[in-house]
Write a protein that holds these residues in place. Structure first.
Motif, PDB file in Angstrom:
ATOM      1  N   ASP A  44     -18.289   6.297   1.308  1.00  0.00           N
ATOM      2  CA  ASP A  44     -17.796   7.321   2.221  1.00  0.00           C
ATOM      3  C   ASP A  44     -16.356   7.068   2.645  1.00  0.00           C
ATOM      4  O   ASP A  44     -15.646   8.000   3.036  1.00  0.00           O
ATOM      5  N   GLY A  45     -15.945   5.807   2.594  1.00  0.00           N
ATOM      6  CA  GLY A  45     -14.581   5.472   2.978  1.00  0.00           C
ATOM      7  C   GLY A  45     -14.158   4.165   2.359  1.00  0.00           C
ATOM      8  O   GLY A  45     -14.992   3.345   1.954  1.00  0.00           O
ATOM      9  N   VAL A  46     -12.843   3.961   2.265  1.00  0.00           N
ATOM     10  CA  VAL A  46     -12.290   2.710   1.745  1.00  0.00           C
ATOM     11  C   VAL A  46     -11.275   2.171   2.745  1.00  0.00           C
ATOM     12  O   VAL A  46     -10.598   2.938   3.446  1.00  0.00           O
ATOM     13  N   ASP A  47     -11.178   0.860   2.798  1.00  0.00           N
ATOM     14  CA  ASP A  47     -10.372   0.165   3.796  1.00  0.00           C
ATOM     15  C   ASP A  47      -9.483  -0.842   3.072  1.00  0.00           C
ATOM     16  O   ASP A  47      -9.980  -1.683   2.316  1.00  0.00           O
ATOM     17  N   VAL A  48      -8.175  -0.778   3.292  1.00  0.00           N
ATOM     18  CA  VAL A  48      -7.244  -1.650   2.579  1.00  0.00           C
ATOM     19  C   VAL A  48      -6.235  -2.248   3.545  1.00  0.00           C
ATOM     20  O   VAL A  48      -5.828  -1.608   4.517  1.00  0.00           O
ATOM     21  N   SER A  49      -5.832  -3.486   3.263  1.00  0.00           N
ATOM     22  CA  SER A  49      -4.785  -4.125   4.050  1.00  0.00           C
ATOM     23  C   SER A  49      -3.823  -4.869   3.119  1.00  0.00           C
ATOM     24  O   SER A  49      -2.774  -4.365   2.769  1.00  0.00           O
ATOM     25  N   SER A  50      -4.217  -6.055   2.660  1.00  0.00           N
ATOM     26  CA  SER A  50      -3.307  -6.852   1.829  1.00  0.00           C
ATOM     27  C   SER A  50      -2.992  -6.180   0.498  1.00  0.00           C
ATOM     28  O   SER A  50      -1.937  -6.425  -0.095  1.00  0.00           O
ATOM     29  N   GLY A  51      -3.881  -5.314   0.026  1.00  0.00           N
ATOM     30  CA  GLY A  51      -3.667  -4.653  -1.253  1.00  0.00           C
ATOM     31  C   GLY A  51      -2.535  -3.649  -1.259  1.00  0.00           C
ATOM     32  O   GLY A  51      -2.144  -3.152  -2.318  1.00  0.00           O
ATOM     33  N   VAL A  52      -1.995  -3.324  -0.081  1.00  0.00           N
ATOM     34  CA  VAL A  52      -0.845  -2.422  -0.002  1.00  0.00           C
ATOM     35  C   VAL A  52       0.323  -3.134   0.681  1.00  0.00           C
ATOM     36  O   VAL A  52       1.117  -2.518   1.391  1.00  0.00           O
ATOM     37  N   GLU A  53       0.404  -4.432   0.434  1.00  0.00           N
ATOM     38  CA  GLU A  53       1.497  -5.227   0.982  1.00  0.00           C
ATOM     39  C   GLU A  53       2.319  -5.852  -0.133  1.00  0.00           C
ATOM     40  O   GLU A  53       1.825  -6.089  -1.238  1.00  0.00           O
ATOM     41  N   THR A  54       3.556  -6.158   0.174  1.00  0.00           N
ATOM     42  CA  THR A  54       4.434  -6.948  -0.686  1.00  0.00           C
ATOM     43  C   THR A  54       4.989  -8.081   0.158  1.00  0.00           C
ATOM     44  O   THR A  54       5.629  -7.842   1.189  1.00  0.00           O
ATOM     45  N   ASP A  55       4.700  -9.299  -0.261  1.00  0.00           N
ATOM     46  CA  ASP A  55       5.124 -10.490   0.492  1.00  0.00           C
ATOM     47  C   ASP A  55       4.656 -10.427   1.949  1.00  0.00           C
ATOM     48  O   ASP A  55       5.395 -10.780   2.878  1.00  0.00           O
ATOM     49  N   GLY A  56       3.415  -9.949   2.138  1.00  0.00           N
ATOM     50  CA  GLY A  56       2.818  -9.929   3.462  1.00  0.00           C
ATOM     51  C   GLY A  56       3.271  -8.804   4.365  1.00  0.00           C
ATOM     52  O   GLY A  56       2.910  -8.774   5.544  1.00  0.00           O
ATOM     53  N   VAL A  57       4.040  -7.864   3.823  1.00  0.00           N
ATOM     54  CA  VAL A  57       4.549  -6.750   4.626  1.00  0.00           C
ATOM     55  C   VAL A  57       4.046  -5.447   4.025  1.00  0.00           C
ATOM     56  O   VAL A  57       4.048  -5.272   2.801  1.00  0.00           O
ATOM     57  N   LYS A  58       3.609  -4.526   4.873  1.00  0.00           N
ATOM     58  CA  LYS A  58       3.125  -3.240   4.383  1.00  0.00           C
ATOM     59  C   LYS A  58       4.207  -2.550   3.557  1.00  0.00           C
ATOM     60  O   LYS A  58       5.359  -2.445   3.984  1.00  0.00           O
ATOM     61  N   ASP A  59       3.805  -2.087   2.372  1.00  0.00           N
ATOM     62  CA  ASP A  59       4.703  -1.471   1.396  1.00  0.00           C
ATOM     63  C   ASP A  59       4.397   0.025   1.350  1.00  0.00           C
ATOM     64  O   ASP A  59       3.306   0.431   0.945  1.00  0.00           O
ATOM     65  N   ILE A  60       5.350   0.852   1.753  1.00  0.00           N
ATOM     66  CA  ILE A  60       5.126   2.287   1.855  1.00  0.00           C
ATOM     67  C   ILE A  60       4.766   2.883   0.503  1.00  0.00           C
ATOM     68  O   ILE A  60       3.882   3.748   0.396  1.00  0.00           O
ATOM     69  N   ALA A  61       5.419   2.420  -0.561  1.00  0.00           N
ATOM     70  CA  ALA A  61       5.121   2.946  -1.899  1.00  0.00           C
ATOM     71  C   ALA A  61       3.691   2.614  -2.313  1.00  0.00           C
ATOM     72  O   ALA A  61       2.996   3.450  -2.905  1.00  0.00           O
ATOM     73  N   LYS A  62       3.221   1.407  -2.017  1.00  0.00           N
ATOM     74  CA  LYS A  62       1.854   1.020  -2.367  1.00  0.00           C
ATOM     75  C   LYS A  62       0.835   1.793  -1.524  1.00  0.00           C
ATOM     76  O   LYS A  62      -0.220   2.186  -2.027  1.00  0.00           O
ATOM     77  N   ILE A  63       1.143   1.996  -0.259  1.00  0.00           N
ATOM     78  CA  ILE A  63       0.238   2.781   0.589  1.00  0.00           C
ATOM     79  C   ILE A  63       0.129   4.201   0.043  1.00  0.00           C
ATOM     80  O   ILE A  63      -0.968   4.757  -0.083  1.00  0.00           O
ATOM     81  N   THR A  64       1.260   4.787  -0.309  1.00  0.00           N
ATOM     82  CA  THR A  64       1.260   6.151  -0.842  1.00  0.00           C
ATOM     83  C   THR A  64       0.456   6.222  -2.134  1.00  0.00           C
ATOM     84  O   THR A  64      -0.350   7.147  -2.331  1.00  0.00           O
ATOM     85  N   ALA A  65       0.654   5.244  -3.021  1.00  0.00           N
ATOM     86  CA  ALA A  65      -0.082   5.225  -4.291  1.00  0.00           C
ATOM     87  C   ALA A  65      -1.573   5.074  -4.052  1.00  0.00           C
ATOM     88  O   ALA A  65      -2.392   5.727  -4.718  1.00  0.00           O
ATOM     89  N   PHE A  66      -1.950   4.227  -3.102  1.00  0.00           N
ATOM     90  CA  PHE A  66      -3.368   4.018  -2.794  1.00  0.00           C
ATOM     91  C   PHE A  66      -3.997   5.318  -2.290  1.00  0.00           C
ATOM     92  O   PHE A  66      -5.066   5.725  -2.760  1.00  0.00           O
ATOM     93  N   VAL A  67      -3.336   5.973  -1.355  1.00  0.00           N
ATOM     94  CA  VAL A  67      -3.864   7.214  -0.796  1.00  0.00           C
ATOM     95  C   VAL A  67      -3.974   8.282  -1.880  1.00  0.00           C
ATOM     96  O   VAL A  67      -4.970   9.017  -1.944  1.00  0.00           O
ATOM     97  N   GLU A  68      -2.980   8.352  -2.751  1.00  0.00           N
ATOM     98  CA  GLU A  68      -3.021   9.342  -3.836  1.00  0.00           C
ATOM     99  C   GLU A  68      -4.183   9.079  -4.782  1.00  0.00           C
ATOM    100  O   GLU A  68      -4.851  10.013  -5.236  1.00  0.00           O
ATOM    101  N   ARG A  69      -4.444   7.806  -5.090  1.00  0.00           N
ATOM    102  CA  ARG A  69      -5.561   7.478  -5.970  1.00  0.00           C
ATOM    103  C   ARG A  69      -6.897   7.883  -5.353  1.00  0.00           C
ATOM    104  O   ARG A  69      -7.808   8.332  -6.055  1.00  0.00           O
ATOM    105  N   VAL A  70      -7.022   7.704  -4.060  1.00  0.00           N
ATOM    106  CA  VAL A  70      -8.290   8.005  -3.381  1.00  0.00           C
ATOM    107  C   VAL A  70      -8.490   9.499  -3.193  1.00  0.00           C
ATOM    108  O   VAL A  70      -9.568  10.036  -3.487  1.00  0.00           O
ATOM    109  N   THR A  71      -7.464  10.170  -2.720  1.00  0.00           N
ATOM    110  CA  THR A  71      -7.609  11.571  -2.334  1.00  0.00           C
ATOM    111  C   THR A  71      -7.264  12.539  -3.465  1.00  0.00           C
ATOM    112  O   THR A  71      -7.505  13.747  -3.337  1.00  0.00           O
ATOM    113  N   ARG A  72      -6.665  12.011  -4.539  1.00  0.00           N
ATOM    114  CA  ARG A  72      -6.200  12.837  -5.659  1.00  0.00           C
ATOM    115  C   ARG A  72      -5.159  13.842  -5.194  1.00  0.00           C
ATOM    116  O   ARG A  72      -5.006  14.915  -5.782  1.00  0.00           O
ATOM    117  N   LYS A  73      -4.422  13.496  -4.132  1.00  0.00           N
ATOM    118  CA  LYS A  73      -3.370  14.387  -3.621  1.00  0.00           C
ATOM    119  C   LYS A  73      -2.030  13.673  -3.744  1.00  0.00           C
ATOM    120  O   LYS A  73      -1.953  12.485  -3.539  1.00  0.00           O
TER     121      LYS A  73
END
Length: 232
Positions: A203-232
């Motif tokens: 029903d839902g997915v939860d991510v933290s380190s998988g959208v980080e680069t060197d321990g910092v949230k990476d906007i490009a990775k977050i966007t890619a993750f959301v696009e993969r999940v929502t197909r948007k």
């Protein structure tokens, strides 16, 4: 034709106002703020600053992500102190909290409760439906979602590693019967979340380190993750 709804997305461990402002327009259902011991831990005051960004997103009827506070075995006074500063929509519990404690959280704060279930990386076979029922039936009525996460001996969860996904169906069956959502965390990232969704349909997915680069949230990775999940 069968229409399937995409899982909801939770981005956990936010610490930066700038990053949050850059992603808040994406179709993200939950933003997590960690109050348990972690390198991503935030103060109540910092969380309140971040939550204000979410509330700004909700002006004029716009849908906004819900603010989730992540805790491990918190005390009542600790929760009362934090929620008096940071208005959380959801309290996520990663420790040995009891059903009575979960109900107290709901009754006291009017917040939803997500209860984490830790799955060992070395667990060889999925649990039986009877074992899952014995573990989780006492929580029926006191939680809104169950979150499967990889067990971490230090923090309880948030290890950034996956568990054996073949245990998901038995938990998913229980969740559907109990009328609660099933969320999956643990080592998710843009290049493996497709497989999880296509095979197990959480029903839902939860991510933290998988959208980080060197321990910092990476906007490009977050966007890619959301696009993969929502197909948007």
């Amino acid at each position: 034709m069968t229409v399937t709804t995409a899982p909801t997305v939770k981005i956990c461990g936010l610490q930066s106002v700038e990053v949050l402002k850059s992603i808040v327009h994406l179709p993200i259902a939950h933003i997590g703020f960690v109050f348990a011991p972690s390198k991503r831990r935030v103060t109540p005051e910092k969380a309140a600053e971040l939550i204000e960004v979410l509330h700004e997103q909700g002006v004029n009827g716009q849908e906004r992500p819900l603010a989730v506070g992540v805790f491990v075995n918190p005390g009542e006074e600790e929760l009362q102190g934090i929620l008096s500063v940071a208005p959380l929509d959801v309290v996520q519990l990663h420790g040995q909290e009891t059903p009575a404690f979960c109900q107290w959280v709901r009754d006291t704060f009017g917040a939803k409760v997500f209860k984490s279930v830790s799955i060992s990386k070395t667990e060889a076979t999925p649990p039986t439906p009877e074992a899952v029922a014995a573990q989780l039936d006492p929580f029926i009525g006191s939680v809104d979602a169950v979150l499967l996460d990889t067990f971490d001996p230090v923090y309880g969860g948030g290890s950034g590693t996956t568990f054996a996904w073949d245990c998901i169906p038995v938990y998913q069956a229980w969740a559907r019967e109990a009328g609660v959502a099933l969320l999956v965390a643990g080592g998710l990232k843009p290049d493996n979340v497709d497989q999880l969704i296509e095979t197990y349909h959480p029903d839902g997915v939860d991510v933290s380190s998988g959208v980080e680069t060197d321990g910092v949230k990476d906007i490009a990775k977050i966007t890619a993750f959301v696009e993969r999940v929502t197909r948007k």
